[in-house]
Design an enzyme around this catalytic site. Structure first.
Site, PDB file in Angstrom:
ATOM      1  N   LYS A 130     -32.052 -25.111 108.388  1.00  0.00           N
ATOM      2  CA  LYS A 130     -31.060 -25.507 107.778  1.00  0.00           C
ATOM      3  C   LYS A 130     -30.125 -26.293 108.356  1.00  0.00           C
ATOM      4  CE  LYS A 130     -27.654 -23.882 104.183  1.00  0.00           C
ATOM      5  NZ  LYS A 130     -27.216 -22.603 103.545  1.00  0.00           N
ATOM      6  N   SER A 150     -26.845 -22.660  98.510  1.00  0.00           N
ATOM      7  CA  SER A 150     -26.900 -23.763  99.169  1.00  0.00           C
ATOM      8  C   SER A 150     -27.988 -24.093 100.065  1.00  0.00           C
ATOM      9  CB  SER A 150     -25.492 -23.918 100.010  1.00  0.00           C
ATOM     10  OG  SER A 150     -25.987 -22.852 101.088  1.00  0.00           O
ATOM     11  N   SER A 182     -26.959 -17.743  98.882  1.00  0.00           N
ATOM     12  CA  SER A 182     -27.315 -19.077  99.217  1.00  0.00           C
ATOM     13  C   SER A 182     -28.933 -19.177  99.798  1.00  0.00           C
ATOM     14  CB  SER A 182     -26.643 -19.792 100.521  1.00  0.00           C
ATOM     15  OG  SER A 182     -25.432 -20.327  99.545  1.00  0.00           O
TER      16      SER A 182
END
Lengths: 484, 483
Positions: A76, A151, A175
């Protein structure tokens, strides 16, 4: 090759079926060809990946390969990666090349993993749909008109679209688990403090936790074996022994006590999701688990408390992005105030600005007791709810999300509707407990996630419960239609 | 109308740790800009603080030295505000649960009395960097070397009633932190600086007047001048029927005046909240007792010892005991000289004078305590007179060697040969007949004073080297023979 799990790829590398360079190049090629549909990567680190794969193959040739050597993954884009842009999905850090590695990245590098690239995300991890990314939304491989969740939407989309066998994510209010549920993959948020936060760009420090996003529970266990552990650079990291998370995957579940909180099965839940969760519970019963109805009475307070604590911490954490030392700086500032106002006004997107405003307000003189202090009290109540429940049951189960994936733009005009999608995930972050999402079917063709919640440091138990489900079902093996 | 000042002080003492309070970067002073700022000090994305346990030890030692409550659980809070030399956009400090709670120190006043001043609290926090305005036209340079240096902010009660009391308090705290070895006390480098909260009220009133805060004063003299000026300014305003604005002021040492920096209305809302990146610091009784056992001799105890052991006056003992290095210097010199009073006079006289004139710290004095002791021995054994000793000291300060080397090289050895002195005395008497006549004709009780003239002439003739006692004795003897 792209249908193989990490565990299967590790076997392939060990048996010499393919090399890490071949595997890596195959993935890089696939990303090149396919990612325009999903926008799951912000940066693809091709050169670095090939170099790491070559080093991994050399290590294997010398007989020094570990379980993770040569396996490609994606990070990420809020894990700092030395020499590579770490953008956090924001214009603010579009030009930021990190001079150091996050502890998580360093651990994967040490283990011989190959980094394919950095995945898309909601700006500074603030969002549940990936639509707040400066680099455009990532798309759900099950229906590219729909969101992958957020997210960690880029990591979820990449794994679901077979553009990476696994990826790292972070979970501040859901997330990891929510995008895993929306894209039909497996994700686990470990106990707060299990995974070092050093080098993980902070959203809300007391809630943020890194974790794996994979196709199977077994793969998640392999990832956790690398990621977890005490880090002297992170004062909130837990000084706890790290078990082999793959060791107990196959423990029989006979006698497992599963709690079903009535608050997680009330109104407002998509009918298809409710149906799939009930079916999953039946599956566990068939494996010998006992079901018990429980209550988490303060569940309804989780979202309001979260939207005080998280923005409050964020408003302070994001103060460092001021245009002075790195990151975006406005053109021709006339004075200091202008530099601050325009650098931050132009560098941050609307959702980030909204949360900074909310957090700043909540911490303001005269409001602190009414908001922040009260939110901390609620946090303790929620913790107590879970402590009471987990004294009676081994794990708690329910839907990961109230709804399956929605259309891009559908909830953009209504932030609160978007926030409500995290209603079942957020409490765990407030309590610091580990939680997991595993695929358990479909609602109108869209993936449904089953959330499994356990006690502090009970990751092995969660992985075991998830793994046994995946031995009995094949939901986790389903691939989106139309994948090349 | 009689006015009374009310003064409270906030002192920032930089703790003498090797590395910063939340990072491993060095705290050494004077390096090239930004060469001692690591990723954490620069507040790069993703970096996290790790608390330096040495700062905890030092803060706890201070708490023990002022007999304060030690916070068993202290917590770091974030003080949020934007400034270019504050890289994170917040200062990590302790608002709600400081490491050191209520304590006190005793200060000695000029009239010989002692006054107790309350210390409200002392907390740990990180220093900011520096903004450099001079070197860059139309721009500001930022040096983050100082960012993250540990500070102990020591907050007093508003217990002081004059600038002199305030300075006595600051000196006492300065003496404590330097004696404890937790701060180098270097005010010129900003290691020890003071914010002065000043208000005035009519004597006898209970209510405090509106106060001003004058920030970052970095010398004892400036503290005194800034407070004196501020008291006068406030009284002038009040006597003219005006009101004191609660505000932050700056002291301008060049103009010797304070001026307004910002008023309360413009003040920041710092949005304090507990720092989620740091755990509460929990300490137990054992830790505290271990530290208590390592406390060095503190100035108050040392002052008493100097009086009893060396028979110094209260004043001398106070001056010499305040600074750890000055007191060590004195004791070494006294031992070497075998004469404590003489050593005390010299340390407080010539040595202090030279230190002040050359702006040198006692630790950097070119004449070491041992060298001074050697010089004082030559006074005691009559090799040189006290007056010549000053000349020798000058040469020693200039690096011309130790006392014996200088005395030898310059030929300053005292003349004690009675024959030689007698010859000089005879010569002076013969050459100054009018003064001899005056002496002879004077009333006996006036003659004593008149000897001074002849003394001066003889000493001049000997270039100061004649033993003054012998000269005096011979003069008296020979002049009386003429009466």
């Amino acid at each position: 090759m792209f249908e193989k799990t990490l565990a299967e790829l590790a076997q392939g590398l060990n048996s010499g079926e393919f090399s890490s360079v071949e595997l890596t190049q195959a993935y890089l090629q696939r990303i090149k060809e396919q990612d325009s549909h999903y926008n799951s990567y912000i940066s693809v680190t091709e050169e670095q990946a090939v170099a790491q794969a070559e080093a991994a193959d050399a290590r294997r040739a010398k007989g020094e390969a570990g379980p993770f050597t040569g396996l490609p993954i994606a990070h990420k884009d809020l894990f700092c990666t030395e020499g590579v842009r770490t953008s956090c999905g924001s214009k603010m850090l579009d030009n930021f090349i990190s001079p150091y590695n996050a502890t998580v990245v360093e651990k994967f590098n040490q283990a011989g993993a190959v980094t394919l690239g950095k995945t898309n995300m909601d700006e500074f991890a603030m969002g549940s749909s990936n639509e707040s990314s400066f680099y455009g939304p990532s798309r759900n491989p099950w229906d590219t008109d729909r969101v992958p969740g957020g997210s960690s939407g880029g990591s979820a989309a990449a794994v679901a679209a077979r553009l990476a066998p696994a990826a790292t994510g972070t979970d501040t209010g859901g997330s990891i688990r929510q995008p895993a549920a929306l894209t039909g993959i497996t994700g686990i948020k470990p106990t707060y403090g299990r995974v070092s936060r050093f080098g993980m760009v902070a959203f809300a420090s007391s809630l943020d936790q890194g974790g794996p996003m994979t196709r199977t529970a077994e793969d998640a266990a392999m990832m956790l074996n690398v990621m977890t552990g005490f880090d002297p650079k992170d004062s909130t990291s837990l000084d706890q022994a790290v078990p082999d998370f793959t060791a107990d995957l196959n423990q029989p579940l006979k006698g497992l006590k599963i709690g079903l909180p009535k608050e997680y099965f009330g109104e407002g839940i998509d009918a298809g999701i409710a149906e799939q969760i009930q079916a999953a519970i039946k599956e566990y019963e068939a494996m010998g688990a006992e079901i018990k109805d429980i209550s988490l009475p303060n569940t309804h307070l989780a979202i309001p408390a979260y939207y005080i604590v998280a923005p409050a911490e964020a408003s302070s954490n994001l103060s460092r992005f001021d245009g002075v030392r790195y990151g975006y700086r406005c053109e021709n500032p006339v004075d200091l105030e202008d530099l601050y106002k325009r650098s931050r006004g132009e560098g941050f997107g609307p959702e980030v600005q909204r949360r900074i405003m909310v957090g700043t307000y909540a911490l303001s003189e005269g409001f602190y007791d009414a908001y922040y202090k009260k939110a901390l009290q609620i946090r303790r109540l929620i913790k107590q709810d879970f402590a009471n429940a987990l004294a009676e049951v081994d794990v708690i189960m329910g839907p990961t999300t109230p709804h399956p994936s929605w259309k891009l733009g559908e909830k953009s005009a209504d932030p609160v509707a978007m926030y409500m999608e995290d209603i079942f995930t957020i409490s765990l972050n407030l309590a610091g407990l580990p939680g997991m999402s595993v695929p358990c079917g479909f609602s109108n063709g869209l993936p449904v996630g089953l959330q499994i919640i356990g006690n502090y440091l009970a990751e092995s138990r969660l992985l075991n419960v998830a793994h046994m489900f995946q031995q009995a079902t094949d939901w986790h093996t389903k691939a989106p239609e139309g994948l090349a | 109308m009689e006015w009374e000042a009310v003064i409270g002080l906030e002192i920032h003492a930089q703790l003498a740790t090797k590395s910063k309070i939340f990072s491993g970067a060095s705290t050494a002073f004077g390096a090239e800009p930004n060469t001692q700022a690591c990723a954490i000090d620069l507040a790069l994305p993703g970096t996290l603080p790790v608390f330096n346990a040495e700062a905890l030890r030092m803060a706890t030692m201070f708490g023990l030295a002022i007999d304060a409550e030690i916070g068993r659980t202290s917590v770091f809070d974030r003080k949020n505000y934007f400034y270019p030399d504050l890289p994170k956009g917040y200062q990590t400090s302790q608002l709600f649960h400081p490491i050191v709670g209520i304590g006190h120190v005793d200060i000695q006043l000029d009239d010989g009395t002692t006054k107790r001043v309350g210390v409200t609290r002392a907390h740990l926090e990180e220093d900011a960097g520096k903004s450099l305005h001079e070197e860059f036209p139309d721009m500001t340079g930022i040096d983050l070397n100082r960012a993250g240096t540990p500070l102990l902010e020591i907050v007093s009660e508003p217990d002081m009633r004059s600038a002199a009391e305030a300075v006595a308090y600051v000196r006492k705290i300065h003496a404590l932190v330097t004696n404890l070895g937790i701060c180098d006390g270097n005010m010129a480098e900003g290691s020890f600086r003071c914010d002065c909260n000043v208000s005035v009220r009519i004597k006898g009133e209970e209510k405090f007047g509106n106060r001003t805060e004058t920030k970052n004063i970095n010398s004892f003299r400036f503290i005194e001048k800034a407070i004196l000026g501020e008291i006068e300014r406030q009284i002038d305003i009040l006597e003219d029927g005006g009101r004191i604005t609660q505000e932050t002021r700056l002291y301008d040492a060049n103009k010797d005046e304070t001026r307004s920096m910002r008023s309360k209305e413009e003040a920041n809302d710092y949005r304090y909240f507990p720092c989620p990146d740091l755990l509460p610091i929990v300490i137990d009784e054992e830790y505290i007792e271990q530290l208590r056992a390592t406390l060095p001799e503190l100035p108050d105890a040392r002052r008493e010892r100097f009086v009893s052991e060396y028979s110094l006056s209260d004043y001398d003992a106070m001056v010499l005991s305040a600074d750890r290095y000055l007191s060590e210097y004195f004791e070494t010199a006294a031992t070497a000289a075998k004469d404590a009073k003489l050593a005390a006079n010299w340390v407080m006289g010539e040595v202090s004078k030279h230190l002040n004139q050359t702006d040198t710290a006692i630790t950097g004095a070119p004449v070491s305590a041992e060298m001074l002791g050697g010089l004082l021995q030559r006074i005691s054994d009559n090799t040189i007179s006290g007056k010549i000793a000053k000349q020798v000291f000058e040469a020693m300060w200039a690096g011309e060697g130790d006392a014996d080397q200088v005395i030898e090289a310059k030929g300053l050895k005292q003349v004690t040969d009675t024959g030689a002195i007698e010859a000089m005395v005879d010569e002076v008497i013969a050459a100054n007949q009018p003064q001899v006549d005056q002496y002879v004709n004077a009333e006996p009780e006036k003659r004593g004073k008149m000897i001074g003239f002849f003394m001066g002439k003889v000493m001049q003739a000997s270039q100061g080297k004649a033993n003054p006692g012998q000269v005096q004795g011979l003069l008296k003897q020979k002049l009386e023979q003429l009466v």
